[in-house]
Design a protein around this motif. Structure first.
Motif, PDB file in Angstrom:
ATOM      1  N   UNK A   1      17.561   6.204  -0.888  1.00 40.22           N
ATOM      2  CA  UNK A   1      16.144   6.553  -0.791  1.00 40.22           C
ATOM      3  C   UNK A   1      15.662   6.269   0.619  1.00 40.22           C
ATOM      4  N   UNK A   2      15.046   7.275   1.242  1.00 40.92           N
ATOM      5  CA  UNK A   2      14.502   7.131   2.583  1.00 40.92           C
ATOM      6  C   UNK A   2      12.978   7.013   2.486  1.00 40.92           C
ATOM      7  N   UNK A   3      12.423   6.051   3.218  1.00 40.57           N
ATOM      8  CA  UNK A   3      10.990   5.794   3.190  1.00 40.57           C
ATOM      9  C   UNK A   3      10.414   6.146   4.552  1.00 40.57           C
ATOM     10  N   UNK A   4       9.421   7.048   4.555  1.00 38.78           N
ATOM     11  CA  UNK A   4       8.762   7.450   5.797  1.00 38.78           C
ATOM     12  C   UNK A   4       7.279   7.120   5.664  1.00 38.78           C
ATOM     13  N   UNK A   5       6.762   6.333   6.612  1.00 40.80           N
ATOM     14  CA  UNK A   5       5.375   5.880   6.561  1.00 40.80           C
ATOM     15  C   UNK A   5       4.622   6.452   7.759  1.00 40.80           C
ATOM     16  N   UNK A   6       3.469   7.049   7.499  1.00 46.41           N
ATOM     17  CA  UNK A   6       2.603   7.576   8.559  1.00 46.41           C
ATOM     18  C   UNK A   6       1.257   6.875   8.481  1.00 46.41           C
ATOM     19  N   UNK A   7       0.703   6.291   9.454  1.00 50.21           N
ATOM     20  CA  UNK A   7       1.259   6.012  10.777  1.00 50.21           C
ATOM     21  C   UNK A   7       2.265   4.871  10.706  1.00 50.21           C
ATOM     22  N   UNK A   8       3.343   4.999  11.478  1.00 50.79           N
ATOM     23  CA  UNK A   8       4.445   4.038  11.431  1.00 50.79           C
ATOM     24  C   UNK A   8       4.094   2.708  12.092  1.00 50.79           C
ATOM     25  N   UNK A   9       3.090   2.685  12.942  1.00 52.37           N
ATOM     26  CA  UNK A   9       2.756   1.461  13.661  1.00 52.37           C
ATOM     27  C   UNK A   9       1.696   0.604  12.966  1.00 52.37           C
TER      28      UNK A   9
ATOM     29  N   UNK B   1      -7.336   1.322   5.579  1.00 44.17           N
ATOM     30  CA  UNK B   1      -6.889   2.464   6.371  1.00 44.17           C
ATOM     31  C   UNK B   1      -6.065   3.439   5.524  1.00 44.17           C
ATOM     32  N   UNK B   2      -6.047   4.691   5.953  1.00 44.13           N
ATOM     33  CA  UNK B   2      -5.291   5.718   5.242  1.00 44.13           C
ATOM     34  C   UNK B   2      -3.833   5.664   5.666  1.00 44.13           C
ATOM     35  N   UNK B   3      -2.953   5.528   4.680  1.00 46.32           N
ATOM     36  CA  UNK B   3      -1.518   5.468   4.928  1.00 46.32           C
ATOM     37  C   UNK B   3      -0.844   6.472   4.005  1.00 46.32           C
ATOM     38  N   UNK B   4       0.044   7.292   4.573  1.00 42.79           N
ATOM     39  CA  UNK B   4       0.805   8.263   3.795  1.00 42.79           C
ATOM     40  C   UNK B   4       2.261   7.806   3.743  1.00 42.79           C
ATOM     41  N   UNK B   5       2.818   7.738   2.542  1.00 38.91           N
ATOM     42  CA  UNK B   5       4.194   7.309   2.339  1.00 38.91           C
ATOM     43  C   UNK B   5       4.945   8.452   1.677  1.00 38.91           C
ATOM     44  N   UNK B   6       6.103   8.810   2.235  1.00 33.04           N
ATOM     45  CA  UNK B   6       6.930   9.862   1.654  1.00 33.04           C
ATOM     46  C   UNK B   6       8.295   9.285   1.320  1.00 33.04           C
ATOM     47  N   UNK B   7       8.689   9.427   0.058  1.00 28.20           N
ATOM     48  CA  UNK B   7      10.001   8.995  -0.398  1.00 28.20           C
ATOM     49  C   UNK B   7      10.871  10.229  -0.562  1.00 28.20           C
ATOM     50  N   UNK B   8      12.070  10.203   0.008  1.00 31.46           N
ATOM     51  CA  UNK B   8      12.961  11.354  -0.102  1.00 31.46           C
ATOM     52  C   UNK B   8      14.391  10.865  -0.244  1.00 31.46           C
TER      53      UNK B   8
END
Length: 82
Positions: free
Chosen positions: A59-67, A46-53
Motif C-alpha cells: 500500500x502506497x500512501x500519498x499525502x497532499x500537502x506533503x510538508x 487544515x485541508x489534507x488529501x490522502x490517497x491510498x493506492x
C-alpha cells in the motif's frame, strides 16, 4: 479536514473454497478500513488529501500537502503490516 481516496486493489472472493491469498486480502481490507475511519475522525483545521493506492500486499500512501506537520502522524496511523 482530511479527505481520503482509497484506490487499493483487493482480491475478490470466489464462490468455491477460501484461498490463503484471498483470506489475507480480506483481513487486510478490514484492518485498513478501521485505520481509515480513525484518520477521518481526526480534528485538523487544515485541508489534507490522502490517497491510498497499490494492492493489498503493498500500500502506497500519498499525502497532499506533503510538508504538513501532520503527515508523519497520518502515515504512521495508516501503516498496515501483512
Amino acid at each position: 479536514m482530511i479527505k481520503i481516496k482509497n484506490k487499493v486493489v483487493f482480491l475478490r472472493t470466489n464462490s468455491g473454497g477460501v484461498d490463503n491469498r484471498i483470506q489475507q486480502s480480506i483481513n487486510m481490507q478490514g484492518r485498513l478500513k478501521k485505520k481509515v475511519k480513525r484518520v477521518q475522525k481526526l480534528r485538523i483545521a487544515e485541508d489534507i488529501a490522502v490517497e491510498l493506492s497499490g494492492n493489498y500486499k503493498d500500500i502506497k500512501i500519498k499525502i497532499e500537502p506533503a510538508d504538513t506537520k501532520h503527515a508523519n502522524m497520518i502515515t504512521a496511523m495508516l501503516r498496515v503490516k501483512l
